[in-house]
Write an enzyme that holds these catalytic residues in place. Structure first.
Site: not given
Length: 1011
Positions: A258, A260, A370, A574
Site C-alpha cells: 500500500h 499512499d 485504507d 485518501h
C-alpha cells in the site's frame, strides 16, 4: 513445566539475537563509495551520474530533509571468495532510524541506467552476480520520519521550514556472502516460534513445537552456527512437516505494498517510492516463480511508465504472465466520501481504461483497504464500471462497533450488491507472522459457512512491499499444523473461490461508515474547495465543449480534459482530499487547483464564444446588436434559462433589506427572512406554506475546543461538544447594497457575512468571509429548524443517504459527524428545509430539545423540539500540517424553507453552478439533450472517450423514487445505446431521437449517441 518453557523461550531469544542473526553473513569485503548531493529537487539518472562524485566514508552525516544523495559503489569480491558457498550481495546501510516507508530509502541502478531494486529498512541488500565487478549507483532519499505520535506539530512537512541539517549518518556499505543455510534456519525459527506463541498452552502442538526448538538449540553450536545450521534445520524439520488439519482456515496471501499517493511525503516522492517498491517486486518475481503481487492505482503505474520505462517494461512482462496483478480499477485509491458522483465514476473510467490499454486487463474488483469509510453509492458505481468484487480493511479501526461480517454482500442505495471482503487479519501490510495468521483465523466472522480470507502482505503505507523473508514464511505455512494454510494467489482467485463456497452470504445495506477519522470531512478547507470547484468546472467544460463541437464544429479538447481529470482524480487520494497530509502536499494541491481552474476557464470561454457567435439551429439576427446570453450548466431550468442551454434574458436582481425593529428583513414575496441585531436568523418563512422554519436563532457560529485523542487532522472526538462558545457578539450589523453585512471578531479571527436574497429565489444566501487564525478549534454554523425529523437526508454520489438524528443505538451514536455533498435536508411528511453549501462536507444533524444545553445551538423555547443542522466550516489541527486552514476563506451556504428533497437537489446545483453571461449574436443555444422528468438529472454531457465524436450522456434518478423519463436528443445521430461507465454497449443500439427510460431509485444510466 512453566519454568522449563520460560527458560527455553529466553534461551531461544538470546541465541537468535546474539548468535544466529549475526551469522547470516559469513564474509564481508569493502567497496569504494563516492557521493554527489543533488542541490535541489531530484534529477534524472543521466544528469546525476555526469556529476563529480567525491569519496564518502561510513559515519558521514548526510541528507537535509527531502534531499537526495547519489552514491557510486565500485569494487569486486576478493579472489578467495570464488569457491565460497553463499549468495553474493551488496549490503547498504543508509543510517536507518526507523521502519520502511517512513525513513531513508534508495533506488539502485546499474551503470547503464537500468534499475536493480530498492533499498529500505528490513530490505537493505542488492543481489550480485558471483565473481562480477560491482559498478552501481544508489539514489538515496533523505525522507524525514514524520510518523511520531500523529498529534505533535512538525516543521519537517514543508520544504520551506524543514531546515538543512542532516537527518542521517551513513552506515557501512560492503560486499557480503549470505549463508543460505543459516538464513533458512533463521526463517524456520521465526515461523515456528511465531506459531508457538499463538497456540493455547494446553494444546499438545504447542509443546511439540517448543521441544523441536529445544532440540534445535541443542544441535546448533552458537560459536559455529554456520557449521551446525544444517543439524538445527534437521531438528526442526518434523515440526515443519506436520501438515495442517483439514478444517484449518484457508488464507490467500496476496503480495501487496500500500503506497499512499501522498501523505507524509509529497507527490513527487511517491513516484520514486513506486519505482523502489516495484523494482523490489520484480526482483523477487525473477527469483521466485510462485510470487504474486497485487497493485492498485493506475496513476502509480503511469508514473513508472513515464519515468522508468525500462522497469515498466519488466512489469508488463510479469503482468502478462499473471504475476504482477493490477487491481482496483481506479486512478488512485480515492476517498469515497467526498468526491462527486461523476468524479467517482471517472476514477474507474480513467483507471480501467489505463489497465485495458496498457495491459489488456479488465480488473474485476475495487480495492480500497485504507480509505476513510465508503459511500453507499459505491456498489452501483463499481458494478457500472464492470467490476463485481470489493475489498476494504479500514473498518477494523472502528472506535465503537465491530463490523459483523468478513465476507458479505454490500448493497448500495440503488439496490446493487457487491461481493465484499473485509480481511479479518485487520491490516493491509502483514508480514505473515504467526500473530497475523492467528488473528485472521480468530476474527473470521463466517466460520462454518466459509473457510477463506485474504491477507495482503508486504510493507505498506510508505511502500517497500513484500520481502524474501515473507515469501519464506508463506512457503513454511502452506500446510503447517496449528496454523491456517497459506497460498499465494491473486485477489481474483480468492474472490472467485470465496464466492463459490459462500452460497448465501450475509448482506449489509447502506454506507460503510468509518467510526473514526471524522475530521477528514473538514480539515484543509482550501483543498476541499478546490476539489468541489474543479468538479463543477469540469462539468461545464465538457458540457459546453461538447455542445459547441456538435453545434459549431468546435475542436473538442479531449486530451487536455483527460490531463485535467487525471490531476483532479489524483488529488482525491485518501490522504489529500481528506486534509490529512503534510503542508507540502496541500500547498501543491492548492497550486494545482488554481492551474486547473485557469485551464478549464479557458476551455469554457472558448466554447461559449463559439456558441454565442453562431448556432446552426438559431438564425443570427443581423440588426439585433450584441446580445447578452445567459448559459445555465445546471440540470434544472432557472431564471428563464433552460437546463444545459442558453437564452437572452435579464439576470434577476436581489431585494433590498428593510429595517425592522433593531434588525433587517429580506422579503422577495417567496421567502421572508428576519436578521436581528446580533446578525442571527430569527425568522425564515416561505410564502407557499406560511410556516416558520426556525425553532431558535440560526446563522449561529459556534466555536468548539477540538483536541482529539489521536490523529489530529483526522479525528473529531465526540467530547468536542462539551466545550462550545456561541459567537453572538458583533462589531456591526448593517446594510451594504443588497445584503445585510454582519461583522464578528473572536480570538485572533474575523468573520464577515453577507446575507442576501435574490428576486424570486426560494432560498436565503449566506456568504462568510473568514480570516481564520485559531488553533485546535472547530467552527460550526448552526440552523435550529422547527422540523421534527428522526432522520436527515444527505447528498452522496448520484443520490442521497438517510441517517438518524437520534442516538438510539451505538451505531446511531457513532455517526455524530457525517459527510454530505452539496446539500442536506430534514423534513416532516409535508414540510422540509434544505441547507446547501459550495464546499463544505462535514455536518452534524441532531434533535433539538429545550434541555439540549451546550450540545445544541441557541435557546429553544420550553417544550420545543426540532432539528439542528450544523455545518463544520473550519478546523485548526496542528499535525501533520501545523498551519492547516490558517488564513482567509470564503464559504457559502443557502437555506431553503418549505423544500422537498427534489428542491434540495436543485438548490445544491444552484449553489455550485453559477450562470455565465457572455456577449453573442444568437438568441439562444438549444440544449443537446432534454429530459422530461424533474427527478432525472443529467450529470454529464461529453464526447466519447474513444475519440469517435459520439455524444455521451450520463444521468441518474435523484429523489429515491422510480421514474419514467424520456430523453430527447436535439442533434443528428445514427443510434443510441445504453453503456457501462466505460461507454461499452450493454444493449443493442436503437435508432430514435427519443429514449424512454424507467429508472429505479438512484439508478445511473449512461447513453451513447452514435454520430
Amino acid at each position: 513445566m512453566h519454568d522449563d518453557r520460560r527458560l527455553t523461550e529466553e534461551r531461544l531469544d538470546r541465541f537468535t539475537r546474539e548468535f544466529l542473526n549475526g551469522a547470516v553473513y559469513s564474509h564481508c569485503a569493502p567497496v569504494t563509495v563516492t557521493a554527489w548531493a543533488a542541490p535541489g529537487e531530484p534529477v534524472p539518472f543521466a544528469e546525476a551520474v555526469a556529476q563529480d562524485f567525491t569519496p564518502i566514508a561510513a559515519g558521514t552525516p548526510w541528507g537535509a530533509p527531502w534531499s537526495t544523495l547519489w552514491l557510486h559503489v565500485t569494487g569486486a569480491p576478493p579472489p578467495d571468495w570464488s569457491g565460497a558457498d553463499g549468495a553474493l550481495e551488496l549490503r547498504v546501510e543508509l543510517g536507518f532510524t526507523g521502519g520502511p516507508g517512513f525513513n531513508a530509502e534508495a533506488l539502485v541502478y546499474r551503470a547503464d541506467g537500468t534499475v536493480v531494486k530498492g533499498i529500505s529498512p528490513f530490505n537493505a541488500y542488492v543481489p550480485l552476480e558471483p565473481g562480477a565487478p560491482v559498478d552501481l549507483y544508489i539514489e538515496a532519499a533523505a525522507n524525514p520520519d514524520l510518523g511520531g505520535d500523529f498529534v505533535s506539530p512538525t516543521h519537517l512537512g514543508d520544504r520551506e521550514t524543514a531546515g538543512d541539517g542532516p537527518l542521517y549518518r551513513l552506515g557501512t556499505i560492503d560486499l557480503a556472502l549470505r549463508d543460505v543455510t543459516v538464513w533458512e534456519l533463521q526463517q524456520d525459527i521465526w515461523t515456528l516460534n511465531g506459531l508457538m506463541h499463538e497456540l493455547p498452552f494446553d494444546l499438545p502442538r504447542r509443546h511439540e513445537v517448543l521441544r523441536a526448538l529445544e532440540r534445535m538449540l541443542d544441535a546448533v553450536d552458537p560459536h559455529d552456527v554456520a557449521g551446525t545450521a544444517a543439524e538445527g534445520r534437521a531438528a526442526l524439520a518434523p515440526a515443519l512437516a506436520s501438515p495442517a488439519h483439514g478444517s484449518a482456515h484457508r488464507i490467500t496471501a496476496v503480495g501487496h505494498a500500500h503506497i499512499d499517493s501522498a501523505w507524509l511525503w509529497p507527490v513527487r516522492e511517491t513516484a520514486r517510492k513506486c519505482a523502489r517498491t516495484f523494482a523490489n517486486v520484480v526482483d523477487l518475481m525473477d527469483r521466485d516463480p510462485s510470487f504474486r503481487f497485487a497493485c492498485s492505482s493506475a496513476q502509480q503505474f503511469a508514473w513508472v511508465r513515464d519515468r522508468y520505462p525500462e522497469l515498466f517494461g519488466r512489469i508488463k512482462d510479469h503482468v502478462a504472465a499473471g504475476r504482477f496483478v493490477p487491481v482496483g480499477g481506479m486512478w488512485v485509491e480515492a476517498d469515497t466520501n467526498m468526491p462527486g458522483g461523476e468524479a467517482m465514476a471517472r476514477q474507474f473510467v480513467m483507471g480501467k481504461r489505463f489497465f485495458l490499454h496498457e495491459f489488456g486487463i479488465d480488473t474485476p474488483e475495487a480495492w480500497l483497504p485504507d480509505s476513510f469509510g465508503y459511500s453507499a453509492a459505491m456498489p452501483q458505481i463499481v458494478a457500472a464500471a464492470g467490476s463485481r468484487y470489493f475489498l476494504t480493511q479500514k473498518l477494523s479501526w472502528n472506535q465503537t462497533n465491530l463490523m459483523p461480517h468478513s465476507t458479505f454482500l454490500w448493497e448500495g442505495i440503488d439496490g446493487t450488491a457487491l461481493f465484499t471482503h473485509f480481511p479479518p487479519v485487520d491490516k493491509y501490510n502483514s508480514d505473515l507472522s504467526g500473530a497475523d495468521l492467528a488473528r485472521a483465523q480468530k476474527n473470521y466472522r463466517e466460520q462454518g459457512a466459509g473457510t477463506r480470507s485474504l491477507v495482503p502482505f508486504g510493507w505498506g503505507d510508505g511502500g517497500g512491499g513484500p520481502t524474501r523473508e515473507m515469501l519464506a514464511a508463506a512457503a513454511r505455512t502452506a500446510s503447517l499444523e496449528g496454523s491456517p494454510t497459506v497460498e499465494i494467489a491473486s485477489p481474483a482467485e480468492f474472490f472467485d473461490a470465496a464466492a463459490a463456497e459462500l452460497a448465501h452470504p450475509p448482506r449489509w445495506v447502506g454506507e460503510l461508515y468509518l467510526e473514526f477519522h471524522r475530521g477528514t470531512y473538514t480539515s484543509q478547507a482550501n483543498t476541499k474547495q478546490g476539489n468541489r470547484r474543479s468538479e463543477h468546472l469540469l462539468r461545464e467544460a465538457e458540457l459546453w465543449a461538447a455542445t459547441a463541437a456538435v453545434r459549431t464544429g468546435f475542436a473538442y479538447p479531449a486530451e487536455e480534459l483527460e490531463e485535467i481529470w487525471h490531476l483532479v482524480l489524483l488529488q482525491q487520494f485518501h490522504d489529500i482530499l481528506p486534509g490529512s497530509s503534510i503542508a507540502w502536499v496541500h500547498k501543491d494541491a492548492e497550486r494545482n487547483y488554481a492551474a486547473v481552474a485557469r485551464r478549464l476557464e479557458r476551455i469554457i470561454a472558448a466554447a461559449l464564444e463559439a456558441l454565442a457567435g453562431s448556432d446552426s439551429r438559431t438564425p443570427q439576427v443581423a440588426d439585433a446588436g450584441e446580445r447578452r446570453l445567459v448559459f445555465n450548466a445546471a440540470p434544472h431550468a432557472r431564471d428563464g434559462v433552460p437546463a444545459l442551454g442558453a437564452v437572452v434574458v435579464d439576470a434577476p436582481g436581489s431585494v433590498q433589506p428593510a429595517p425592522e425593529g433593531s434588525g433587517f428583513r429580506l422579503d422577495n414575496g417567496v421567502v421572508s427572512a428576519l436578521i436581528d441585531a446580533r446578525g442571527l436568523l430569527v425568522s425564515l418563512v416561505d410564502a407557499a406554506t406560511g410556516r416558520e422554519a426556525m425553532a431558535a436563532p440560526g446563522n449561529l457560529l459556534q466555536l468548539h475546543r477540538d483536541i482529539p485523542n489521536h490523529w489530529e487532522a483526522w479525528d473529531i472526538d465526540s467530547f468536542y461538544r462539551r466545550d462550545v462558545t456561541d459567537l453572538v457578539d458583533v462589531e456591526s450589523v448593517a446594510v451594504d447594497g443588497d445584503a445585510v453585512v454582519v461583522r464578528r471578531a473572536f480570538g485572533d479571527s474575523m468573520i464577515v457575512q453577507r446575507i442576501s436574497l435574490r428576486a424570486g429565489s426560494p432560498a436565503l444566501d449566506i456568504v462568510s468571509d473568514i480570516d481564520w487564525h485559531e488553533r485546535q478549534k472547530l467552527l460550526k454554523l448552526a440552523f435550529p429548524l422547527d422540523v421534527s425529523a428522526d432522520r436527515s437526508a444527505a447528498e452522496t454520489q448520484f443520490g442521497h443517504v438517510f441517517r438518524p438524528t437520534h442516538a438510539n443505538t451505538s451505531w446511531d451514536a457513532a455517526k455524530f459527524e457525517i459527510c454530505a455533498h452539496r446539500w442536506v435536508h430534514v423534513g416532516e411528511p409535508d414540510y422540509g428545509v434544505a441547507v446547501a453549501n459550495d464546499s463544505t462536507y462535514g455536518h452534524d444533524i441532531t434533535r433539538l430539545t429545550a434541555d439540549s444545553g451546550g450540545a445544541a445551538p441557541g435557546t429553544a423555547p420550553s417544550g420545543t423540539s426540532g432539528t439542528v443542522v450544523r455545518l463544520s466550516l473550519l478546523r485548526a489541527p496542528r499535525y501533520p500540517d501545523p498551519e492547516a486552514d490558517q488564513g482567509p476563506h470564503r464559504l457559502a451556504v443557502s437555506v431553503r424553507p418549505g423544500a422537498t428533497i427534489g428542491d434540495a437537489v436543485e438548490e445544491g446545483y444552484r449553489r455550485n453552478l453559477a450562470p455565465r453571461t457572455v456577449p453573442g449574436v444568437v438568441a439562444a443555444v438549444a440544449p443537446l439533450v432534454t429530459v422530461d422528468h424533474p427527478g432525472v438529472i443529467v450529470e454529464a454531457v461529453k464526447l466519447a472517450e474513444d475519440g469517435s465524436g459520439d455524444v455521451v450522456v450520463r444521468l441518474y434518478e435523484s429523489r429515491g423514487t422510480r421514474a419514467a423519463a424520456t430523453v430527447h436528443a436535439d442533434f443528428e445521430h445514427d443510434s443510441v445505446v445504453r453503456t457501462d461507465l466505460l461507454e461499452r454497449p450493454l444493449a443493442d443500439p436503437e435508432r430514435t431521437s427519443e429514449t424512454r427510460l424507467t429508472l429505479r431509485p438512484f439508478q445511473i444510466v449512461t447513453l451513447r449517441f452514435r454520430r
